[in-house]
Design a protein around this motif. Structure first.
Motif, PDB file in Angstrom:
ATOM      1  N   THR A  93       0.845  -1.185   0.000  1.00 31.27           N
ATOM      2  CA  THR A  93       0.000   0.000   0.000  1.00 31.27           C
ATOM      3  C   THR A  93       0.883   1.238   0.000  1.00 31.27           C
ATOM      4  OG1 THR A  93      -0.125  -0.074   2.428  1.00 31.27           O
ATOM      5  CG2 THR A  93      -1.901  -1.148   1.192  1.00 31.27           C
ATOM      6  N   ASP A  95       1.260   3.671   1.902  1.00 33.88           N
ATOM      7  CA  ASP A  95       1.873   4.088   3.161  1.00 33.88           C
ATOM      8  C   ASP A  95       3.019   3.168   3.584  1.00 33.88           C
ATOM      9  OD1 ASP A  95      -0.639   2.394   3.607  1.00 33.88           O
ATOM     10  OD2 ASP A  95       0.378   2.165   5.532  1.00 33.88           O
ATOM     11  N   ARG A 171      -2.826   6.639   5.589  1.00 29.27           N
ATOM     12  CA  ARG A 171      -3.879   5.660   5.864  1.00 29.27           C
ATOM     13  C   ARG A 171      -5.222   6.350   6.099  1.00 29.27           C
ATOM     14  NH1 ARG A 171       0.634   3.096   8.283  1.00 29.27           N
ATOM     15  NH2 ARG A 171       0.278   4.052  10.316  1.00 29.27           N
ATOM     16  N   VAL A 172      -5.203   7.483   6.818  1.00 26.36           N
ATOM     17  CA  VAL A 172      -6.434   8.249   7.042  1.00 26.36           C
ATOM     18  C   VAL A 172      -7.026   8.714   5.716  1.00 26.36           C
ATOM     19  CG1 VAL A 172      -7.340  10.417   7.977  1.00 26.36           C
ATOM     20  CG2 VAL A 172      -5.849   8.993   9.379  1.00 26.36           C
ATOM     21  N   GLU A 174      -6.522   7.450   2.712  1.00 31.81           N
ATOM     22  CA  GLU A 174      -7.019   6.307   1.941  1.00 31.81           C
ATOM     23  C   GLU A 174      -8.356   5.814   2.487  1.00 31.81           C
ATOM     24  OE1 GLU A 174      -5.038   2.444  -0.097  1.00 31.81           O
ATOM     25  OE2 GLU A 174      -4.622   2.691   2.030  1.00 31.81           O
ATOM     26  N   GLN A 175      -8.479   5.751   3.818  1.00 31.59           N
ATOM     27  CA  GLN A 175      -9.727   5.304   4.427  1.00 31.59           C
ATOM     28  C   GLN A 175     -10.885   6.258   4.129  1.00 31.59           C
ATOM     29  OE1 GLN A 175      -8.550   4.913   8.525  1.00 31.59           O
ATOM     30  NE2 GLN A 175      -7.307   3.097   8.127  1.00 31.59           N
ATOM     31  N   ALA A 176     -10.556   7.533   3.870  1.00 25.32           N
ATOM     32  CA  ALA A 176     -11.584   8.509   3.523  1.00 25.32           C
ATOM     33  C   ALA A 176     -12.003   8.394   2.058  1.00 25.32           C
ATOM     34  CB  ALA A 176     -11.084   9.918   3.808  1.00 25.32           C
ATOM     35  N   GLY A 177     -11.345   7.490   1.310  1.00 23.53           N
ATOM     36  CA  GLY A 177     -11.703   7.292  -0.083  1.00 23.53           C
ATOM     37  C   GLY A 177     -11.063   8.270  -1.035  1.00 23.53           C
TER      38      GLY A 177
END
Length: 212
Positions: A93, A95, A171-172, A174-177
């Motif tokens: 990924t 990150d 990561r934040v 990516e998690q937010a799209g």
């Protein structure tokens, strides 16, 4: 001039500092970025200057000479191609790749690097949106950009780049799209993607670049 991972890391850091903003790098900032004592940086900058790789006067900014920039771009190319290779071919990924590339960029041969570039279809950008210099050290023309935190509310643009300096923030994001290449509109608390609001922590404002 013999290869030296330490020298290459210095040159790459000086180059990257001014790639997306105009403020030149000072020895104290260089020390902070490298996690090295200022006295050690002072000594290394003197050596780099003596070798014709940087131009520096005491208490002033450190700037790459043409030869220093050529060598820095070689390392930038290695680093970003390896990051791209790890993501596209090995399931990493975005990150996870920076520290891995920091090691591999000093280890692989020029022949393997060329094979990686060919295998990937000669990519122009790495997973974070940073441009990859070609084998001749040339970087394609970059379109005008604005930092998310400096863009006015209502600004619409495409995400050009996300800094890789903080894996947790990556990561934040990516998690937010959110991903490089997306069209977004700036709101007071984050962005909108296809009309859907995405709230983001304040720190993200300093790590995302949009088309101007």
């Amino acid at each position: 001039m013999p290869n030296s991972p330490a020298i290459d890391d210095y040159l790459k850091t000086v180059y990257a500092h001014t790639e997306w903003q105009d403020a030149p790098i000072t020895p104290s900032v260089l020390a902070a970025k490298l996690g090295i004592a200022p006295s050690s940086v002072t000594e290394m900058v003197k050596k780099l200057s003596a070798q014709g790789l940087v131009a520096h006067e005491p208490y002033r900014a450190v700037r790459l000479t043409p030869e220093g920039e050529r060598r820095a771009l070689e390392m930038v190319r290695r680093h970003r191609l390896i990051e791209t290779w790890l993501v596209e071919e090995h399931g990493y990924t975005w990150d996870e790749v920076h520290e891995e590339a920091e090691v591999l960029e000093h280890a692989i041969s020029d022949r393997l690097l060329e094979k990686i570039d060919e295998r990937l279809g000669r990519p122009r950008f790495d997973p974070h949106g940073d441009p990859i210099p070609d084998a001749a050290g040339l970087v394609g023309t970059r379109e005008s950009f604005v930092l998310l935190g400096e863009a006015p509310v209502g600004h619409a643009g495409r995400i050009l780049r996300v800094s890789d300096r903080d894996p947790g923030l990556l990561r934040v994001i990516e998690q937010a799209g959110i991903a490089v290449g997306q069209e977004v509109r700036v709101t007071g608390t984050g962005v909108e993607i296809a009309g859907a609001a995405v709230d983001l922590p304040a720190a993200v404002a300093d790590v995302i670049w949009l088309s101007a």
